[in-house]
Scaffold this motif. Structure first.
Motif, PDB file in Angstrom:
ATOM      1  N   LEU A 124      -1.207  12.719  -0.009  1.00 46.22           N
ATOM      2  CA  LEU A 124      -1.348  11.726   1.056  1.00 46.22           C
ATOM      3  C   LEU A 124      -0.678  12.252   2.306  1.00 46.22           C
ATOM      4  CD1 LEU A 124      -0.422   8.466  -0.922  1.00 46.22           C
ATOM      5  CD2 LEU A 124      -2.710   9.322  -0.393  1.00 46.22           C
ATOM      6  N   LYS A 125      -1.294  11.971   3.458  1.00 48.99           N
ATOM      7  CA  LYS A 125      -0.695  12.398   4.718  1.00 48.99           C
ATOM      8  C   LYS A 125      -0.919  11.336   5.776  1.00 48.99           C
ATOM      9  CE  LYS A 125      -4.826  15.047   6.042  1.00 48.99           C
ATOM     10  NZ  LYS A 125      -5.381  16.379   6.352  1.00 48.99           N
ATOM     11  N   GLY A 126       0.058  11.158   6.632  1.00 45.94           N
ATOM     12  CA  GLY A 126      -0.068  10.262   7.773  1.00 45.94           C
ATOM     13  C   GLY A 126      -0.483   8.859   7.381  1.00 45.94           C
ATOM     14  N   SER A 176       3.337   6.217  -8.520  1.00 44.18           N
ATOM     15  CA  SER A 176       3.131   5.211  -7.487  1.00 44.18           C
ATOM     16  C   SER A 176       4.094   4.061  -7.742  1.00 44.18           C
ATOM     17  CB  SER A 176       1.681   4.706  -7.528  1.00 44.18           C
ATOM     18  OG  SER A 176       1.534   3.730  -8.529  1.00 44.18           O
ATOM     19  N   PRO A 177       4.278   3.187  -6.751  1.00 47.80           N
ATOM     20  CA  PRO A 177       5.197   2.053  -6.935  1.00 47.80           C
ATOM     21  C   PRO A 177       4.661   0.974  -7.865  1.00 47.80           C
ATOM     22  CG  PRO A 177       4.152   1.953  -4.770  1.00 47.80           C
ATOM     23  CD  PRO A 177       3.762   3.262  -5.376  1.00 47.80           C
ATOM     24  N   ILE A 178       3.438   1.127  -8.340  1.00 46.51           N
ATOM     25  CA  ILE A 178       2.830   0.139  -9.226  1.00 46.51           C
ATOM     26  C   ILE A 178       2.796   0.700 -10.645  1.00 46.51           C
ATOM     27  CG2 ILE A 178       0.783  -1.260  -9.685  1.00 46.51           C
ATOM     28  CD1 ILE A 178       2.228  -1.952  -7.079  1.00 46.51           C
ATOM     29  N   PRO A 179       3.413   0.040 -11.620  1.00 42.03           N
ATOM     30  CA  PRO A 179       3.394   0.537 -13.000  1.00 42.03           C
ATOM     31  C   PRO A 179       1.963   0.730 -13.501  1.00 42.03           C
ATOM     32  CG  PRO A 179       4.972  -1.265 -12.771  1.00 42.03           C
ATOM     33  CD  PRO A 179       4.213  -1.192 -11.477  1.00 42.03           C
ATOM     34  N   SER A 239      -0.909   1.739   0.341  1.00 39.55           N
ATOM     35  CA  SER A 239       0.387   1.082   0.291  1.00 39.55           C
ATOM     36  C   SER A 239       0.612   0.427  -1.066  1.00 39.55           C
ATOM     37  CB  SER A 239       0.478   0.022   1.388  1.00 39.55           C
ATOM     38  OG  SER A 239      -0.448  -1.026   1.123  1.00 39.55           O
ATOM     39  N   LYS A 240       1.833  -0.013  -1.308  1.00 35.27           N
ATOM     40  CA  LYS A 240       2.154  -0.682  -2.571  1.00 35.27           C
ATOM     41  C   LYS A 240       1.282  -1.917  -2.767  1.00 35.27           C
ATOM     42  CE  LYS A 240       5.985  -2.914  -5.043  1.00 35.27           C
ATOM     43  NZ  LYS A 240       7.434  -3.257  -5.007  1.00 35.27           N
ATOM     44  N   GLU A 241       1.108  -2.695  -1.706  1.00 28.42           N
ATOM     45  CA  GLU A 241       0.312  -3.921  -1.801  1.00 28.42           C
ATOM     46  C   GLU A 241      -1.152  -3.598  -2.091  1.00 28.42           C
ATOM     47  OE1 GLU A 241       3.993  -4.435   0.360  1.00 28.42           O
ATOM     48  OE2 GLU A 241       2.287  -3.086   0.730  1.00 28.42           O
ATOM     49  N   THR A 242      -1.654  -2.538  -1.449  1.00 36.47           N
ATOM     50  CA  THR A 242      -3.042  -2.135  -1.678  1.00 36.47           C
ATOM     51  C   THR A 242      -3.253  -1.695  -3.126  1.00 36.47           C
ATOM     52  OG1 THR A 242      -3.077  -1.306   0.597  1.00 36.47           O
ATOM     53  CG2 THR A 242      -4.929  -0.719  -0.813  1.00 36.47           C
ATOM     54  N   LEU A 243      -2.323  -0.898  -3.625  1.00 31.32           N
ATOM     55  CA  LEU A 243      -2.437  -0.403  -4.992  1.00 31.32           C
ATOM     56  C   LEU A 243      -2.376  -1.545  -6.006  1.00 31.32           C
ATOM     57  CD1 LEU A 243      -0.226   2.803  -4.744  1.00 31.32           C
ATOM     58  CD2 LEU A 243      -2.697   2.736  -5.091  1.00 31.32           C
TER      59      LEU A 243
END
Length: 541
Positions: A14-16, A3-6, A23-27
């Motif tokens: 994941l789909k659609g 994921s984009p978060i270390p 999202s990156k912000e959510t993670l």
């Protein structure tokens, strides 16, 4: 996948729109909450283990002496009802599939509890699609077309939608498709974080707020953890503290001794308590399962009027109204019975009587499981509670002791019919859950995980203590395993070639471990969870 978060790993596909939900912000938001609060969650779960050991040694619960100052203080109050929560006379509950979300919001109930817990089998697909469905509903863009008949479902245009309340999973459950620093994410934090991050500001904009039902708690310290999560989450998104509201389900016997304290911990975020009746019965059996003095009769004999259930209801109403918050009634599990007018009339009468008992006791609202029962419950509450709530009904006449909450002296019997019913219901529900369906109509009742928990816990308890049936038989592990074999064989013959497409063999294998009076899993959902994870499915390929 990375994921984009270390430090965060996503183990499911994941789909659609699911990519937007994670999202990156959510993670980043999710990982922050997990890192801050998961150590406390794990410590509280260990505290449960130690408490259970005390109960197993025969110690009985009591009101906490160290928090008596909270109970004895008549001055403090919780927050006033939030927008959209002043009138909660009928609440509908159900899972978060797209059609259910639309129908529940449209059905005329005051609120809809969208459930990621007991009526949702927490597959990766169910959890992420549920979040997408709720986001789309809040944005007003949700629709659904039934592929079978092309019938289209949309939100009603008159604006008379039920207020949305979300129930995340309990503290004991994990979300194994998300790892944070190589540890599975808390299911509670996962469900809460995704919903809050994507919807909190929009909910406030449309005149509601981020509202939650909080399940399975066993102490006020667990409520304190939720309150800490609420505060940090609101601060991170620049939302005023107190915007979130949480209604706590009192569905464990230990929480019943800490109602005041639970409201106090959440007081700026509290929207009351709810009588989670079926899980409460499950908890009563589970917590005292080693104690032969607490053997309960058939589920059908454990009504809301038996002493320990009546005491729990009266104390909950008194406590809530004393603190200025709603006291919500329990679930009517009945569903309409088609093609049998007499049976349907009898079911509706049961619902009416149940709701009449609740409103006359002082409840401010109640639960139903089917849209067709909203009107029935509304009629009863409208007649006997014409105003939005009855917080003014103080119930100062009520005095409930520790012994009252533990009083199981009532008439009832353990019968062969009750034994076979528990085997039937437990097996059918577990098979459905393993297929990813957590809300199941069984014998004209809408059942969720709580029912299966009662079923297996009663069987375990009866076998453990060698209970005697009304027919004069002693309940043994061998008897119950034999009945289980018979039930599976009956289903095999009934379904024919279709049996191979079911999960009954897997359900039987797990169920058999839970009814002998020996091994006992803390929760069936935890016991079965690995069977529905993406990783487990890959491992079997």
């Amino acid at each position: 996948m990375s994921s984009p978060i270390p430090g965060v790993t996503i183990l499911g596909p994941l789909k659609g729109a699911q990519n937007e939900i994670l999202s990156k912000e959510t993670l980043h938001f999710l990982a922050t909450l997990q890192r801050a609060f998961n150590p406390t969650r794990k410590a509280l779960l260990q505290r449960r283990v130690l408490r259970q050991q005390e109960l197993d040694r025969g110690q009985l619960p009591d009101f906490l002496p160290e928090t008596a100052f909270i109970r004895n203080d008549d001055v403090w109050k919780a927050a006033k009802p939030a927008p959209g929560l002043q009138d909660r006379r009928v609440e509908i509950t159900g899972p978060v599939d797209r059609k259910m979300v639309i129908n529940a919001l449209n059905c005329g109930a005051a609120t809809y509890m969208a459930d990621f817990e007991d009526s949702n089998a927490p597959t990766w697909e169910n959890n992420l699609s549920g979040q997408v469905n709720l986001r789309d509903a809040i944005c007003g863009t949700i629709s659904f077309t039934n592929p079978g008949n092309n019938k289209k479902y949309e939100l009603r245009k008159d604006g008379k939608l039920a207020t949305l309340i979300v129930r995340p999973r309990g503290w004991h459950l994990e979300e194994k498709h998300i790892l944070v620093d190589n540890e599975p994410c808390s299911g509670s934090i996962f469900d809460f974080a995704l919903y809050f991050f994507h919807n909190a500001k929009k909910l406030v904009e449309i005149g509601w707020g981020p509202y939650f039902y909080l399940p399975k708690m066993e102490s006020h310290l667990e409520a304190r953890l939720w309150n800490d999560i609420f505060n940090l989450s609101q601060d991170m998104l620049n939302i005023p503290r107190g915007t979130i509201r949480g209604t706590v389900l009192i569905e464990t016997i230990l929480a019943a001794f800490e109602m005041d304290e639970i409201i106090y911990e959440l007081r700026d975020h509290s929207s009351g308590l709810n009588c989670g009746r079926w899980d409460y019965i499950f908890s009563m059996i589970k917590k005292f399962r080693q104690n032969p003095k607490f053997v309960l009769p058939d589920r059908a004999d454990v009504s809301m009027t038996v002493p320990f259930m009546d005491a729990y209801v009266r104390l909950l109403i008194k406590t809530c109204h004393r603190r200025g918050v709603h006291a919500m009634g329990g679930m009517a599990a009945q569903i309409p019975i088609k093609n049998d007018v007499q049976a349907n009339d009898a079911a509706i009468t049961k619902v009416r009587n149940d709701k009449l008992r609740e409103v006359q006791a002082g409840h401010d609202g109640t639960w139903v499981a089917h849209p067709d029962l909203v009107k029935v419950a509304l009629e009863v509450f409208n007649e006997h509670m014409p105003q939005p709530n009855q917080l003014f009904v103080r119930r100062e006449d009520v005095q409930v002791s520790a012994l009252d909450l533990l009083n199981i002296n009532f008439k009832g019997a353990i019968t062969e019919k009750g034994i076979r019913s528990n085997i039937d219901v437990g097996l059918v529900y577990m098979e459905s859950w393993l297929r990813g369906v957590g809300c199941v109509p069984i014998h004209h009742l809408m059942e969720d995980a709580a029912t299966a928990e009662i079923s297996r816990s009663q069987l375990w308890q009866w076998a453990k203590h060698g209970a005697r049936t009304a027919e004069g038989k002693t309940v043994t592990a061998q008897m119950l395993l034999g009945y289980l074999d018979e039930e599976v064989e009956r289903l095999r013959k009934q379904l024919g070639n279709k049996y191979a497409q079911t999960k009954y063999d897997t359900a039987k294998r797990y169920f058999a471990t839970q009814i002998t009076g020996q091994e006992y899993a803390d929760f069936l959902t935890s016991l079965l969870y690995d069977e529905i994870t993406v990783n487990a499915q890959k491992a079997k390929m």
